[in-house]
Design a protein around this motif. Sequence first.
Motif, short mmCIF file in Angstrom:
data_model
loop_
_atom_site.label_atom_id
_atom_site.label_comp_id
_atom_site.label_asym_id
_atom_site.label_seq_id
_atom_site.Cartn_x
_atom_site.Cartn_y
_atom_site.Cartn_z
N MET A 1 0.83 -1.21 0.00
CA MET A 1 0.00 0.00 0.00
C MET A 1 0.86 1.26 0.00
SD MET A 1 -3.04 1.12 2.61
CE MET A 1 -1.90 1.58 3.93
N VAL A 2 1.88 1.28 0.85
CA VAL A 2 2.77 2.45 0.91
C VAL A 2 3.48 2.63 -0.43
CG1 VAL A 2 4.83 3.41 1.98
CG2 VAL A 2 3.07 2.35 3.40
N GLY A 3 3.92 1.53 -1.02
CA GLY A 3 4.59 1.60 -2.33
C GLY A 3 3.68 2.18 -3.40
N ALA A 4 2.40 1.76 -3.37
CA ALA A 4 1.45 2.27 -4.37
C ALA A 4 1.15 3.75 -4.18
CB ALA A 4 0.15 1.46 -4.31
N MET A 5 1.30 4.25 -2.95
CA MET A 5 1.01 5.66 -2.67
C MET A 5 2.19 6.57 -2.98
SD MET A 5 -2.07 6.05 -1.80
CE MET A 5 -1.84 7.78 -1.38
N ILE A 6 3.39 6.02 -3.15
CA ILE A 6 4.55 6.85 -3.49
C ILE A 6 4.36 7.44 -4.88
CG2 ILE A 6 7.04 6.82 -3.96
CD1 ILE A 6 7.30 4.63 -1.86
N PRO A 7 4.47 8.74 -5.04
CA PRO A 7 4.25 9.37 -6.35
C PRO A 7 5.21 8.84 -7.41
CG PRO A 7 4.29 11.02 -4.61
CD PRO A 7 4.75 9.73 -3.98
N TRP A 8 4.65 8.50 -8.56
CA TRP A 8 5.43 8.03 -9.70
C TRP A 8 4.62 8.38 -10.94
CZ3 TRP A 8 7.87 2.43 -10.14
CH2 TRP A 8 8.76 2.42 -11.22
N GLY A 9 5.16 9.23 -11.78
CA GLY A 9 4.43 9.66 -12.97
C GLY A 9 4.03 8.49 -13.84
N GLY A 10 2.81 8.55 -14.37
CA GLY A 10 2.30 7.46 -15.18
C GLY A 10 3.17 7.13 -16.38
N THR A 11 3.62 8.15 -17.09
CA THR A 11 4.46 7.93 -18.27
C THR A 11 5.76 7.23 -17.89
OG1 THR A 11 3.54 9.92 -19.34
CG2 THR A 11 5.61 9.04 -20.21
N SER A 12 6.37 7.70 -16.82
CA SER A 12 7.62 7.09 -16.35
C SER A 12 7.39 5.66 -15.88
CB SER A 12 8.21 7.93 -15.21
OG SER A 12 9.35 7.31 -14.67
N PHE A 13 6.27 5.41 -15.21
CA PHE A 13 5.96 4.07 -14.70
C PHE A 13 5.81 3.08 -15.84
CE2 PHE A 13 2.64 0.95 -13.59
CZ PHE A 13 3.27 0.30 -12.54
N PHE A 14 5.03 3.44 -16.85
CA PHE A 14 4.81 2.51 -17.97
C PHE A 14 6.07 2.38 -18.85
CE2 PHE A 14 0.43 3.59 -16.80
CZ PHE A 14 -0.09 2.30 -16.68
N TYR A 15 6.89 3.40 -18.87
CA TYR A 15 8.19 3.29 -19.55
C TYR A 15 9.05 2.25 -18.83
CZ TYR A 15 12.75 4.64 -21.46
OH TYR A 15 13.99 4.63 -22.06
N PHE A 16 9.02 2.29 -17.50
CA PHE A 16 9.77 1.32 -16.70
C PHE A 16 9.28 -0.10 -16.97
CE2 PHE A 16 9.40 -1.24 -12.79
CZ PHE A 16 10.74 -1.53 -12.56
N LEU A 17 7.96 -0.30 -17.03
CA LEU A 17 7.42 -1.62 -17.31
C LEU A 17 7.90 -2.14 -18.66
CD1 LEU A 17 3.68 -1.47 -16.12
CD2 LEU A 17 5.68 -2.28 -14.87
N HIS A 18 7.78 -1.29 -19.67
CA HIS A 18 8.08 -1.72 -21.04
C HIS A 18 9.57 -1.99 -21.25
CE1 HIS A 18 7.64 -2.09 -25.38
NE2 HIS A 18 8.59 -1.19 -25.54
N HIS A 19 10.42 -1.14 -20.73
CA HIS A 19 11.84 -1.22 -21.04
C HIS A 19 12.65 -2.01 -20.01
CE1 HIS A 19 11.85 1.53 -24.51
NE2 HIS A 19 10.93 2.20 -23.85
N TYR A 20 12.13 -2.20 -18.82
CA TYR A 20 12.92 -2.86 -17.78
C TYR A 20 12.20 -4.02 -17.12
CZ TYR A 20 15.84 1.29 -18.24
OH TYR A 20 16.63 2.29 -18.75
N TYR A 21 11.00 -3.79 -16.58
CA TYR A 21 10.36 -4.78 -15.72
C TYR A 21 10.11 -6.10 -16.43
CZ TYR A 21 6.80 -7.14 -12.97
OH TYR A 21 6.08 -8.08 -12.27
N PHE A 22 9.50 -6.05 -17.62
CA PHE A 22 9.14 -7.29 -18.30
C PHE A 22 10.39 -8.09 -18.69
CE2 PHE A 22 5.24 -4.75 -19.56
CZ PHE A 22 4.47 -5.30 -18.56
N LEU A 23 11.43 -7.42 -19.11
CA LEU A 23 12.67 -8.10 -19.48
C LEU A 23 13.33 -8.71 -18.25
CD1 LEU A 23 14.77 -8.85 -21.58
CD2 LEU A 23 15.84 -6.61 -21.24
N ILE A 24 13.40 -7.95 -17.16
CA ILE A 24 13.98 -8.47 -15.92
C ILE A 24 13.16 -9.66 -15.41
CG2 ILE A 24 14.46 -7.94 -13.50
CD1 ILE A 24 15.05 -5.06 -14.40
#
Length: 356
Positions: free
Chosen positions: A310-333
Amino acid sequence: MNNKVIQSVHIYILLIMSTGFMLHVLILPSILSSSHRDSWLTVISSIIPFLIWSFLLYFVYQKMNNEDLLSILYKVLKKPFYYLFAGIFIIYFLFTAYISLKTTFYWANTNYTQEVPDFFVVFLFTFICFYASYKGIRTISSIAWVILPIVVFFGFLVGIGNTHNKNYELLFPIFENGYKDYLQGFLYTCSGFFEILFILFLTPFLSDQLKKKWLFIVSCVLLMLILGPLIGAITEFGASEAEKLRNPAYEQWRILTLGLHITRLDFLSIFQWISGTFIRISLSGFIANSILNHTGTKKWSLPMLYLFIMVGAMIPWGGTSFFYFLHHYYFLINLIFLCITMVFLLIIMTVKGETS
């Protein structure tokens, strides 16, 4: 106390609901962005790595001989390495829950909760998932059993209902930019599908045996969960427009009409989305807690795990940056991690066979 409270059919349903959400919602935009118009061919071809992975998973399952995976690792590995393995997977399942919750929060905030305080949205949904995890795997499985038919019905509704909006000529030409885009999409489809590895952590609660045939059938069902909305997005919006959509499956609900007077049926997609992410988060939380409590009972562990989520989800993180992270890093890792884990488990099962 007997912990064997679910049957193999529950495992298959949990696979469809949890991994299906990953493939249907999280992975879909990345496949379109990487493989473009050829993405539907990439998904069809993915049946080969899907079936190979299912075979390897079933092989590991058979080698376990009805033993608990964590118990096997506890006996085979030295304690520091066992605790390292357990800690890594607790973090993995926590991060899985966090990504699902964060994505759902962005989607809800964009579409229908703009006027609701962010904390209230995150807290309410987290608490519901926490309660399901607290009640146990039987409760999560029973809920999945009840809501799956409704989710499937809605899936057919949006697919068939939008038939008049589809132009299948938009699927062609194929390979207009060579084979690079086609091959790149495999990274994303495999990253989503390979996470079915998590069922090895549920075998202690299984009262019967998993069947190879049904595991392969579920693999094909999961393939269709990507292929259906993917083809729908391309044929309804065109490949170039579909790539720009953050949630292609959801956008197909926006243009759905039944006859001349029934429109704006996209509210039904809320049930689909919330059902998938609810099962995924509560299941991830339950597995993380069961790993943490494998060598003893810690009553504080589950609330603490959900507090982190819950605390992690509340930490501010811009949507564009978040989905960039998913596409370029998270899925590959995620893909690399799961492949390394499979190799590790194959080695462990070989060692176990030699020492037994």
